[in-house]
Design a protein around this motif. Structure first.
Motif, PDB file in Angstrom:
ATOM      1  N   LYS A  74       0.843  -1.378  -0.209  1.00  0.00           N
ATOM      2  CA  LYS A  74      -0.009   0.035  -0.007  1.00  0.00           C
ATOM      3  C   LYS A  74       0.715   1.247  -0.030  1.00  0.00           C
ATOM      4  O   LYS A  74       0.375   1.844  -0.371  1.00  0.00           O
ATOM      5  CB  LYS A  74      -0.734  -0.323   1.014  1.00  0.00           C
ATOM      6  CG  LYS A  74      -2.447  -0.649   1.601  1.00  0.00           C
ATOM      7  CD  LYS A  74      -3.004  -0.809   2.640  1.00  0.00           C
ATOM      8  CE  LYS A  74      -4.023   0.188   2.720  1.00  0.00           C
ATOM      9  NZ  LYS A  74      -4.426   0.045   3.673  1.00  0.00           N
ATOM     10  N   TYR A  75       1.679   1.176   0.548  1.00  0.00           N
ATOM     11  CA  TYR A  75       2.796   2.094   0.941  1.00  0.00           C
ATOM     12  C   TYR A  75       3.555   3.061  -0.863  1.00  0.00           C
ATOM     13  O   TYR A  75       3.661   4.156  -0.554  1.00  0.00           O
ATOM     14  CB  TYR A  75       4.406   1.853   1.482  1.00  0.00           C
ATOM     15  CG  TYR A  75       5.493   3.096   1.523  1.00  0.00           C
ATOM     16  CD1 TYR A  75       4.913   4.348   3.052  1.00  0.00           C
ATOM     17  CD2 TYR A  75       6.093   3.466   0.930  1.00  0.00           C
ATOM     18  CE1 TYR A  75       6.402   4.878   2.684  1.00  0.00           C
ATOM     19  CE2 TYR A  75       7.539   3.879   1.309  1.00  0.00           C
ATOM     20  CZ  TYR A  75       7.221   4.949   2.244  1.00  0.00           C
ATOM     21  OH  TYR A  75       8.052   5.680   2.137  1.00  0.00           O
ATOM     22  N   GLN A  90       2.706   1.768  -3.431  1.00  0.00           N
ATOM     23  CA  GLN A  90       0.977   1.717  -4.631  1.00  0.00           C
ATOM     24  C   GLN A  90       0.454   3.394  -4.332  1.00  0.00           C
ATOM     25  O   GLN A  90       0.724   4.370  -5.019  1.00  0.00           O
ATOM     26  CB  GLN A  90      -0.052   1.251  -4.288  1.00  0.00           C
ATOM     27  CG  GLN A  90       0.188  -0.103  -4.422  1.00  0.00           C
ATOM     28  CD  GLN A  90      -0.028  -1.277  -5.034  1.00  0.00           C
ATOM     29  OE1 GLN A  90      -1.257  -1.569  -4.123  1.00  0.00           O
ATOM     30  NE2 GLN A  90      -0.733  -2.478  -5.644  1.00  0.00           N
ATOM     31  N   GLY A  91       0.466   3.794  -2.904  1.00  0.00           N
ATOM     32  CA  GLY A  91       0.165   5.081  -2.499  1.00  0.00           C
ATOM     33  C   GLY A  91       1.242   6.572  -2.901  1.00  0.00           C
ATOM     34  O   GLY A  91       1.118   7.150  -3.793  1.00  0.00           O
ATOM     35  N   PHE A 133       1.818   6.356  -6.577  1.00  0.00           N
ATOM     36  CA  PHE A 133       0.028   7.282  -7.036  1.00  0.00           C
ATOM     37  C   PHE A 133       0.596   8.490  -7.336  1.00  0.00           C
ATOM     38  O   PHE A 133      -0.547   9.530  -8.091  1.00  0.00           O
ATOM     39  CB  PHE A 133      -1.035   6.421  -6.760  1.00  0.00           C
ATOM     40  CG  PHE A 133      -2.723   7.515  -7.464  1.00  0.00           C
ATOM     41  CD1 PHE A 133      -2.827   6.788  -8.715  1.00  0.00           C
ATOM     42  CD2 PHE A 133      -3.440   8.197  -6.504  1.00  0.00           C
ATOM     43  CE1 PHE A 133      -3.790   7.363  -8.975  1.00  0.00           C
ATOM     44  CE2 PHE A 133      -4.561   8.222  -7.242  1.00  0.00           C
ATOM     45  CZ  PHE A 133      -4.668   7.877  -8.943  1.00  0.00           C
ATOM     46  N   LYS A 190      -8.082   8.510  -4.481  1.00  0.00           N
ATOM     47  CA  LYS A 190      -6.709   7.108  -4.372  1.00  0.00           C
ATOM     48  C   LYS A 190      -5.753   7.991  -4.075  1.00  0.00           C
ATOM     49  O   LYS A 190      -4.651   7.413  -3.070  1.00  0.00           O
ATOM     50  CB  LYS A 190      -6.272   6.386  -5.915  1.00  0.00           C
ATOM     51  CG  LYS A 190      -7.564   5.387  -5.866  1.00  0.00           C
ATOM     52  CD  LYS A 190      -6.976   4.843  -7.282  1.00  0.00           C
ATOM     53  CE  LYS A 190      -5.555   4.492  -7.598  1.00  0.00           C
ATOM     54  NZ  LYS A 190      -5.012   3.286  -8.682  1.00  0.00           N
ATOM     55  N   TYR A 191      -5.012   9.659  -4.064  1.00  0.00           N
ATOM     56  CA  TYR A 191      -4.642  10.051  -4.398  1.00  0.00           C
ATOM     57  C   TYR A 191      -4.839  10.626  -2.834  1.00  0.00           C
ATOM     58  O   TYR A 191      -3.669  10.641  -1.581  1.00  0.00           O
ATOM     59  CB  TYR A 191      -4.857  11.557  -4.676  1.00  0.00           C
ATOM     60  CG  TYR A 191      -3.943  12.574  -4.751  1.00  0.00           C
ATOM     61  CD1 TYR A 191      -2.814  13.310  -5.157  1.00  0.00           C
ATOM     62  CD2 TYR A 191      -4.150  13.479  -3.843  1.00  0.00           C
ATOM     63  CE1 TYR A 191      -1.748  13.542  -4.944  1.00  0.00           C
ATOM     64  CE2 TYR A 191      -3.473  14.827  -3.146  1.00  0.00           C
ATOM     65  CZ  TYR A 191      -2.223  14.913  -4.635  1.00  0.00           C
ATOM     66  OH  TYR A 191      -1.064  16.093  -4.059  1.00  0.00           O
ATOM     67  N   GLN A 194      -5.754   8.692  -0.417  1.00  0.00           N
ATOM     68  CA  GLN A 194      -5.387   7.996   0.774  1.00  0.00           C
ATOM     69  C   GLN A 194      -4.453   7.332   0.676  1.00  0.00           C
ATOM     70  O   GLN A 194      -3.980   7.061   1.659  1.00  0.00           O
ATOM     71  CB  GLN A 194      -7.030   6.847   0.154  1.00  0.00           C
ATOM     72  CG  GLN A 194      -8.129   6.991   0.402  1.00  0.00           C
ATOM     73  CD  GLN A 194      -8.857   5.684  -0.094  1.00  0.00           C
ATOM     74  OE1 GLN A 194      -8.366   4.500  -0.684  1.00  0.00           O
ATOM     75  NE2 GLN A 194     -10.139   5.434   0.684  1.00  0.00           N
ATOM     76  N   GLY A 195      -3.543   7.350  -0.667  1.00  0.00           N
ATOM     77  CA  GLY A 195      -1.740   7.295  -0.762  1.00  0.00           C
ATOM     78  C   GLY A 195      -1.083   8.154   0.274  1.00  0.00           C
ATOM     79  O   GLY A 195      -0.114   7.881   0.715  1.00  0.00           O
TER      80      GLY A 195
END
Lengths: 153, 153
Positions: free
Chosen positions: A34-35, A37-38, A41, B34-35, B37-38
């Motif tokens: 998640k890290y 990917q976050g 992104f 997504k932004y 949350q990331g």
């Protein structure tokens, strides 16, 4: 510390960074995934805003370009720690096995991108669209090269 | 530009930031979600590493504390742009409707956190664990206050 010892220490530190068990930095593989990917992104969103200016899709705004490039440069060092050993699964991921079987090559891509991101930020700081365009291409190619090699479609 | 005009421009820019349609910065609401949350997840990971030191769960490492606090401070301004109008749905989110119905209050929380993150980075730079502990508490409370009010369990 003599130069040689310093260089050895730096090499050791870099090696540690690559080979640290995920558990040392993340509670579980899912968190590492998640890290990364976050971070990727968020970085991609800011990078894309620079690309829109470099490619003429939106009007050039020197201040916005600089802010976005600074953010990309600040984030550029982060995602790679999320690709530690054991983080090839644990959550949905498009990362190919090569990330872990070709760690040195993968790290080269990561290093290359960080260098390009720094150049892009320096170019944005000049306030010149031509400079921004000149730095954007190589930075984008650096993203693409790594994605082509290590990210599944 | 005279001071008054500058102040007005700054106020207008800040207002724009809050009320910009998501479409202006993000291609679709899902991207904004997504932004944010990331950005929040990445920030949370670095923040948690400082907390582990502040709470004595891992040994204090002044350099690591500073790097983590610098990363938190660099990321602290980012997530809020991902909460623009129309981004209350489009992807799974725990954000409560109050984010959009109480924008001024939500923005106060965001501003407060950014101030605390800057103080935390300054404290980390001193290299003192006591300073780090003193700054960590208020920063953590700022996270919690906003989560309690605006994040569903």
């Amino acid at each position: 510390m003599p130069i040689k010892a310093l260089a050895l220490a730096a090499t050791a530190a870099a090696a540690t960074l690559v080979s640290l068990p995920a558990a040392a930095q993340f509670a579980k593989p899912e968190d590492a995934i998640k890290y990364r990917q976050g971070a990727l992104f968020v970085m991609g969103q800011h990078f894309g805003r620079i690309g829109a200016m470099a490619n003429g899709r939106v009007p050039f705004d020197a201040k916005a370009a600089q802010e976005n490039a600074d953010t990309v440069a600040a984030l550029a060092a982060l995602p790679w720690a999320g690709f530690g050993p054991g983080t090839d699964k644990g959550a949905p991921t498009k990362a190919k096995p090569g990330v872990w079987t070709e760690q040195a090559k993968f790290q080269e891509h990561a290093d290359k991108f960080q260098a390009e991101a720094a150049k892009l930020a320096a170019a944005a700081k000049t306030g010149s669209l031509d400079n921004l365009k000149a730095a954007f291409g190589p930075a984008a190619n650096s993203c693409k090269a790594c994605h082509d090699a290590y990210r599944a479609r």
